[in-house]
Scaffold this active site. Structure first.
Site, short mmCIF file in Angstrom:
data_model
loop_
_atom_site.label_atom_id
_atom_site.label_comp_id
_atom_site.label_asym_id
_atom_site.label_seq_id
_atom_site.Cartn_x
_atom_site.Cartn_y
_atom_site.Cartn_z
N TYR A 247 3.46 6.29 9.86
CA TYR A 247 3.90 5.07 10.55
C TYR A 247 5.43 5.00 10.65
CZ TYR A 247 -0.52 2.52 10.96
OH TYR A 247 -1.78 2.09 11.31
N LYS B 270 -5.75 14.68 2.71
CA LYS B 270 -6.24 15.92 3.31
C LYS B 270 -5.44 17.08 2.71
CE LYS B 270 -8.52 16.75 6.66
NZ LYS B 270 -9.85 17.43 6.68
N ASP C 63 -11.73 12.73 5.23
CA ASP C 63 -12.87 12.77 6.17
C ASP C 63 -14.18 12.62 5.40
OD1 ASP C 63 -12.39 15.27 5.01
OD2 ASP C 63 -13.05 16.41 6.77
N ASP D 98 -5.44 2.83 7.12
CA ASP D 98 -5.69 2.00 8.31
C ASP D 98 -7.12 2.23 8.79
OD1 ASP D 98 -5.08 0.31 10.53
OD2 ASP D 98 -4.84 2.11 11.76
N ASP E 297 -10.78 -0.21 8.09
CA ASP E 297 -11.62 -0.77 9.16
C ASP E 297 -13.08 -0.39 8.93
OD1 ASP E 297 -9.53 -1.96 10.56
OD2 ASP E 297 -10.30 -1.29 12.50
#
Ligand code: IPM
Ligand code: MG
Length: 369
Positions: free
Chosen positions: A142, A193, A226, A250, A254
């Site tokens: 970001y 990751k 993932d 983020d 959600d």
């Protein structure tokens, strides 16, 4: 002693509508629990752009730095889609996060019993769910440099963002996660990751360092992000606290939010380092956005924003008992069948309005006395 101060930034879309209900609740605590706050209000996002040509003025930024807590509604909307990137509503929010150095974003995903049927997942997968995502909020892709869009010699363009984390940035958010875990189920799962990203390797090493040196009593596991997304929808109750970076956080938050049935239910707290008075720098906001499709229709669910104030009571104002009172009142109204439109299942029913939801929560608070 002066009352603690709260800056209210309703923002755009449904922000002002849900914030009006939060004001009722704040007023209730003043009247009935002797918890008084000095409230001020200002503009952020598109509303600030309309008035001042910027999504956050320096004056509002300075105010946010000086109060005990900021309560934010939502920012953004289609009217601002074509604005230059530098003045988009979201830039106001990101500036608040960055300049207040709110590095730890707490996003609880709790499934209220009365809503367990609304999840897109089977009831036994989500009922009783109580997980906490701790999202790093001031760094990573970001904010990392270099960034931007530029021209290549061959006539193409290139868009660049940089995923960048330092030791201290990782360690401080890891500490927040371990501290929270100690007060909950004592488990932290860290997601990155590390199989493809150097920043992920560093993340894993530093979280492990903090664990070994400072929190060996907490159970730590690691997961690729993932796989984490997959595990969140497969069996979310395996998690207690999840700690992850800004971008993965983020997305994963959600995903976790929807496990609970509605995005309209989830609050968040963004916390920074302690101020002189010992309180952390803090901003509280619902996880949902400005919902332009239902703005101004009295359909918005104010619960996420009201629960964000409950988080303020707990994390800024050291009043877990009153936070629990408020959370219980919400649990009660849901158990009694109060539903805004977002909470109606496939079988339908008649929804109550934003203000009616605020009113029944106040009535449940009254009954709690
Ligand atoms: C969130 C939102 C924000 C983000 C947007 C509005 C900038 O999606 O708080 O999750 O991406 O962080
Ligand atoms: Mg988001």
């Amino acid at each position: 002693m002066a009352n603690p101060s709260i800056l209210i930034l309703p923002g755009d879309g449904i922000g002002p509508e849900v914030m009006a209900e939060v004001r009722k609740v704040i007023g209730w605590f003043g009247k009935n629990r002797d918890l008084n706050f000095d409230l001020s209000e200002d503009l952020v996002g598109g509303a600030a752009y309309d008035a001042h040509g910027t999504p956050l003025t320096d004056a509002t930024m300075a105010k946010a730095q000086s109060v005990d807590a900021v309560l934010l509604g939502a920012v953004g909307g289609p009217a601002y889609d074509d604005l230059d990137f530098s003045v988009k509503p979201e830039r106001g929010l990101l500036r608040l996060r960055k300049e207040m150095d709110l590095f730890a974003n707490l996003r609880p995903a709790q499934c209220f019993d009365a809503l367990a049927d609304f999840s897109s997942l089977k009831k036994d997968v989500v009922s009783g769910l109580d997980i906490m995502i701790v999202r790093e909020l001031t760094s990573g892709s970001y904010f990392g440099e270099p960034r931007g869009i530029s021209d290549l010699p061959d006539g193409q363009r290139v868009g660049i963002n940089t995923q960048r984390y330092t030791t201290n940035e990782i360690r401080r958010v890891a500490r927040s996660a371990f501290e929270l875990a100690r007060k909950r189920g004592n488990k932290v799962c860290s997601m990155e990751k590390a199989n493809v990203m150097e920043s992920g390797i560093l993340w894993r090493e530093e979280v492990t360092w903090v664990h070994q040196n400072e929190y060996p009593d907490v159970e730590l596991s690691h997961m690729y992000a993932d796989n984490g997304a997959m595990q969140l929808v497969r069996w979310p109750k395996q998690f207690d606290v999840i700690v992850t970076d800004n971008l993965f956080g983020d997305i994963l938050s959600d995903c976790a939010a929807m496990l609970t049935g509605s995005l309209g239910m989830l609050p968040s707290a963004s916390l920074g380092v302690p101020m002189e008075n010992g309180r952390p720098k803090a901003m509280y906001e619902p996880v949902h956005g400005s919902a332009p499709d239902i703005t101004g229709q009295g359909k918005a669910n104010p619960i996420a924003c009201i629960l964000s104030f409950a988080m303020a009571l707990r994390y800024s104002f050291d009043n877990g008992d009153e936070a629990t009172r408020l959370e219980n009142a919400i649990e009660t109204v849901l158990a009694n069948g109060a539903r805004t439109a977002d909470l109606l299942g496939p079988e339908g029913g008649s929804p109550i309005s934003t203000t009616e939801m605020g009113d029944v929560i106040i009535a449940a608070l009254d009954a709690s006395l």
